[in-house]
Every structure is written in C-alpha cells, then in structure tokens.
Design an enzyme around this catalytic site. Structure first.
Site, short mmCIF file in Angstrom:
data_model
loop_
_atom_site.label_atom_id
_atom_site.label_comp_id
_atom_site.label_asym_id
_atom_site.label_seq_id
_atom_site.Cartn_x
_atom_site.Cartn_y
_atom_site.Cartn_z
N HIS A 1 0.78 -1.24 0.00
CA HIS A 1 0.00 0.00 0.00
C HIS A 1 0.82 1.29 0.00
O HIS A 1 0.25 2.37 -0.04
CB HIS A 1 -0.97 0.03 1.19
C1 UD1 Z 1 -1.98 5.77 5.92
C2 UD1 Z 1 -0.72 6.23 6.63
C3 UD1 Z 1 0.35 5.15 6.49
C4 UD1 Z 1 -0.14 3.80 6.97
C5 UD1 Z 1 -1.45 3.44 6.28
C6 UD1 Z 1 -1.93 2.19 6.96
C7 UD1 Z 1 -0.28 8.68 6.55
C8 UD1 Z 1 0.59 9.70 5.97
N1 UD1 Z 1 -0.17 7.44 6.02
O1 UD1 Z 1 -1.70 5.64 4.53
O2 UD1 Z 1 1.45 5.50 7.30
O3 UD1 Z 1 0.81 2.82 6.65
O4 UD1 Z 1 -2.39 4.52 6.48
O5 UD1 Z 1 -2.98 1.58 6.39
O6 UD1 Z 1 -1.03 8.95 7.46
N2 UD1 Z 1 -9.18 4.81 1.46
C9 UD1 Z 1 -10.46 4.31 1.39
N3 UD1 Z 1 -11.07 3.94 2.56
C10 UD1 Z 1 -10.48 4.07 3.78
C11 UD1 Z 1 -9.18 4.60 3.83
C12 UD1 Z 1 -8.55 4.96 2.66
O7 UD1 Z 1 -11.03 4.17 0.32
O8 UD1 Z 1 -11.10 3.71 4.79
C13 UD1 Z 1 -8.50 5.15 0.18
C14 UD1 Z 1 -8.75 6.58 -0.29
O9 UD1 Z 1 -8.81 6.56 -1.66
C15 UD1 Z 1 -7.51 7.30 0.16
C16 UD1 Z 1 -6.43 6.21 0.01
O10 UD1 Z 1 -7.08 5.01 0.37
O11 UD1 Z 1 -7.22 8.44 -0.60
C17 UD1 Z 1 -5.23 6.41 0.91
O12 UD1 Z 1 -5.62 6.56 2.28
P1 UD1 Z 1 -4.79 7.50 3.29
O13 UD1 Z 1 -5.34 7.36 4.65
O14 UD1 Z 1 -4.66 8.88 2.75
O15 UD1 Z 1 -3.33 6.90 3.22
P2 UD1 Z 1 -2.82 5.43 3.44
O16 UD1 Z 1 -2.15 5.00 2.20
O17 UD1 Z 1 -3.93 4.60 3.98
N1 UDP Z 2 -3.82 -5.36 9.02
C1 UDP Z 2 -5.04 -6.05 9.11
N2 UDP Z 2 -5.67 -6.40 7.97
C2 UDP Z 2 -5.18 -6.14 6.72
C3 UDP Z 2 -3.93 -5.47 6.64
C4 UDP Z 2 -3.29 -5.08 7.80
O1 UDP Z 2 -5.51 -6.32 10.22
O2 UDP Z 2 -5.83 -6.48 5.73
C5 UDP Z 2 -3.14 -4.95 10.25
C6 UDP Z 2 -1.71 -5.42 10.36
O3 UDP Z 2 -1.66 -6.72 10.85
C7 UDP Z 2 -1.12 -4.37 11.29
C8 UDP Z 2 -1.95 -3.13 11.04
O4 UDP Z 2 -3.06 -3.56 10.28
O5 UDP Z 2 -1.31 -4.73 12.64
C9 UDP Z 2 -1.27 -1.99 10.35
O6 UDP Z 2 -0.78 -2.35 9.11
P1 UDP Z 2 -0.78 -1.36 7.84
O7 UDP Z 2 -0.06 -2.14 6.81
O8 UDP Z 2 -2.12 -0.86 7.55
O9 UDP Z 2 0.04 -0.06 8.32
P2 UDP Z 2 1.58 0.26 8.59
O10 UDP Z 2 2.01 -0.62 9.71
O11 UDP Z 2 2.36 0.08 7.34
O12 UDP Z 2 1.59 1.70 8.99
#
Ligand code: UD1
Ligand code: UDP
Length: 354
Positions: free
Chosen positions: A204
C-alpha cells in the site's frame, strides 16, 4: 490522570486496543479521539468490534484527501478538543497524519505529548511518515521507544532525555489476539488454505501502489510463485491492481482487507510474507515468518540483521527467487519486548504526571 488519545488509521486502532484497556484498567480517564482518516468498515469498524476498542468520544471525520487537508482538519479538530478537555497528556501513536496533527495541536497549548513508537527512522524523507515521525519526536515530552536502535536514532537528532525503552505495544496486541484468533478465525478454511502452503502479500505504500509499472512488476514476480498468494487489498491499491491483475498468472487472490484476527492467522501460517507495511514486517518477525520487504529500507532493522527480513529494493526478481527459497533465518530474539509494553507505558505516564 486525564488522557486524550489520538487515533485515525488502521495501525493506530491496533495500538490503541491495548493502551486504552491498560489506561482504563488503571482507573484513568481516557478521551478517545478518532480523526476518521480510515473509515471503511474493514479498515476501521472491524477493529473496534474485534478488539473491544472503546467508542471514540470524538469523531472528526477528516476522511481521505491530501496530506495538508487531512493534517489540517485533524489539527483544528484536536485543538478544540484539547482546549475543552484540558488533559494531563495527549497520546499519539506511530507516524500518520493524525500523529503529527495531535503533536502540533498539543505543543502550542503546552499539553504534554507522549509519543508511542517514537524514535523509528527510515532515513527516507520521500516517505510522508518519516516527516511525521521527525516532527512528532522533536515536540514530544515523553518518548516511548521500542528498541535501543530507536534511542540511537533520537540521540543523533539531539534528543537525549525523556526516552523510555518499553518494547512495542504491537507485541502486546499480537500475543493477546493470536490466541483468540486460533479459536475464532475461519480464514484458512474459508480460503481453503493449507498452513505454510500459501503466501501473504500486502502492498500500500505510495512508492509501490501509485505506479503502474512498479506495481505490475511486483504482481508479476508474485505470480511466478507456485503457491496461492493471498492479497488483502488496501483501498489505496484496489483500482490499480484490478486493472493490472489480468496481466499476471492466476495464483494471486485479491481479497478485501481483513480484520486483525484473520490477519494474525494469515501472517502466522504464511510460508513467506511479501509486504511494504511497517507493522506487517514486524508482525512477520513476531510470528517467525520470513518476510520480503518491497522497499529500499526498513525501520525494523533488527529483523533484517537476524536474517528474517530481506529488503528487496529495486531487485524485484528477488520476490520470486526468495519466495521459493528463503535462506535459513538466523537466531530469533525478543527485540520488541515481552507483551507488557502497555502497562509499562501507563506506569511511566503516572510517574511523569505534574
Ligand atoms: C496511511 C498512513 C500510512 C499507513 C497506512 C496504513 C499517513 C501519511 N499514512 O496511509 O502511514 O501505513 O495509512 O494503512 O497517514 N481509502 C479508502 N477507505 C479508507 C481509507 C482509505 O477508500 O477507509 C483510500 C482513499 O482513496 C484514500 C487512500 O485510500 O485516498 C489512501 O488513504 P490514506 O489514509 O490517505 O493513506 P494510506 O495509504 O492509507
Ligand atoms: N492489518 C489487518 N488487515 C489487513 C492489513 C493489515 O488487520 O488487511 C493490520 C496489520 O496486521 C497491522 C496493522 O493492520 O497490525 C497496520 O498495518 P498497515 O499495513 O495498515 O500499516 P503500517 O504498519 O504500514 O503503517
């Protein structure tokens, strides 16, 4: 003690699950603030339900958007709450936009900041998380770090006091919920998977998920492995992966993001994990599952040093090569603590009150 705890994204739900319980069991008042950065049921609600996270007192609903809009929305909302609630501490976790927003709001109101999972560094400022970490650490009053390496990282930046090595709260949650998952999760049966005869993949990071060429190469490498590759897909990657998947062999199985219990079983029983997640790399180590990290570096350097984690960088061919034949890992060490981090953190907060 009165504490305001800031959460917003998936990894923070996992960390809050154990800290909220420890605070409340010790009789402290916790005001839980969810910025709402993650909002899909399988990115948010499922964690509250499975892990018994209390219902947030405030939900800011910032949702998706640019870094500035997410951070600014959180900052304004958190500031109002802090003015009203006047807590003894704010707790922020990790490195997301919610983390840095909480730290900035509190610092200017002279509210003490406790940063859980402080001191981690990738030394790669192309990652938004690295910027969030550096800013949060410099503003924090109490730095709860998982490892001695994190202490060294902070010292290099001139931060030398109020650092406490407490282990990692994700060990606490992993130990508790893996036991529960062994009883309750049906994911292996539902997906018809045999233990150690499948791979788990999560991708991601913007550096992988936002580029067709790079993402297709990762998928193609994973599709050379002669085993099912289970890919619970983050919504960030969904559209691009669905567009590209037809260009790969049929062994990659895209599924919706899974809850924490199912994730524990997939991680524990996967032959190898392919990931660019920070948390998943560490959890791979904790479950003693070898890991291929599809990034140029890691914050969790101990896992690489011990031979359980391989940094793929731009050598994407290593994904297929090492998935088939991962070199025998070295000794496993309890680098990240004993599962008692949350209680240690609560005791240190009590000692540092006033
Ligand atoms: C965020 C965190 C990252 C973390 C990740 C974990 C920051 C800068 N980044 O990145 O450190 O590893 O979460 O999962 O805070 N979206 C949905 N539904 C949701 C959430 C997101 O559709 O419930 C989609 C949207 O299109 C959004 C994109 O995912 O624009 C990215 O989501 P965002 O929270 O901005 O960043 P992450 O890549 O999730
Ligand atoms: N995780 C989960 N389901 C998923 C992917 C991740 O429960 O489908 C959990 C994972 O085990 C971890 C947490 O979400 O405990 C955070 O992982 P993520 O990759 O979202 O974020 P990061 O650690 O890179 O910030």
């Amino acid at each position: 003690m009165k504490i305001v705890t800031i959460i917003g994204a998936r990894p923070q739900f996992v960390k809050a699950s154990v800290i909220s319980k420890a605070l409340r069991q010790a009789g402290h008042e916790e005001i839980l603030v969810n910025t709402g950065q993650h909002y899909d049921d399988n990115m948010a609600r499922i964690f509250f339900e499975e892990m018994g996270i209390p219902k947030p007192d405030y939900d800011l609903g910032v949702g998706s958007g640019t870094h500035a809009s997410q951070t600014a929305g959180s900052l304004v909302g958190i500031e109002e709450i802090l003015i009203k609630e006047k807590p003894d501490f704010i707790i922020v976790f990790g490195d997301t936009n919610a983390t840095v927003a909480g730290a900035l709001a509190a610092a200017k109101l002279h509210i003490k900041i406790a940063h859980i999972e402080a001191g981690l560094r990738s030394y790669n400022r192309d990652m938004p998380e690295e910027i969030n970490r550096v800013v949060t650490d410099v503003l924090s009053d109490l730095l709860f770090v998982p490892t001695p390496v994190a202490v060294e990282n902070l010292n290099k930046e001139g931060i030398t006091s109020n650092i406490h090595v407490v282990g990692d709260v994700m060990v606490d949650s992993l130990m508790i919920y893996t036991r529960i998952a062994e009883q309750k999760s049906r994911i292996l049966d539902d997906l018809k998977l045999e233990k150690d005869k499948f791979l788990l993949m999560t991708i991601h990071r913007p550096s992988n998920a936002d580029h067709d060429d790079r993402l297709l190469s990762i998928l193609k490498q994973a599709s050379k492995v002669d085993l099912p590759v289970i890919f619970p897909i983050h919504p960030r990657s969904r559209a691009r992966v669905e567009k590209l998947i037809s260009k790969t062999a049929g062994n990659i199985r895209i599924i919706d993001p899974v809850g924490y219990l199912d994730m524990m079983m997939l991680e524990k029983y996967s032959k190898i994990i392919i990931t660019d997640s920070g948390g998943v790399q560490k959890e791979a180590y904790l479950h003693k599952t070898p890991c291929l990290t599809v990034r140029g570096e890691t914050e969790w350097v101990e896992t690489v040093r011990d031979g359980w984690n391989y940094i793929v960088g731009d050598h994407l061919e290593k994904i297929s090569i090492l998935s088939k034949d991962f070199p025998e890992p070295g000794e496993w060490n309890p680098h990240y603590g004993d599962g008692q981090s949350s209680d240690k953190i609560v005791r240190l907060l009590e000692e540092n009150l006033g």
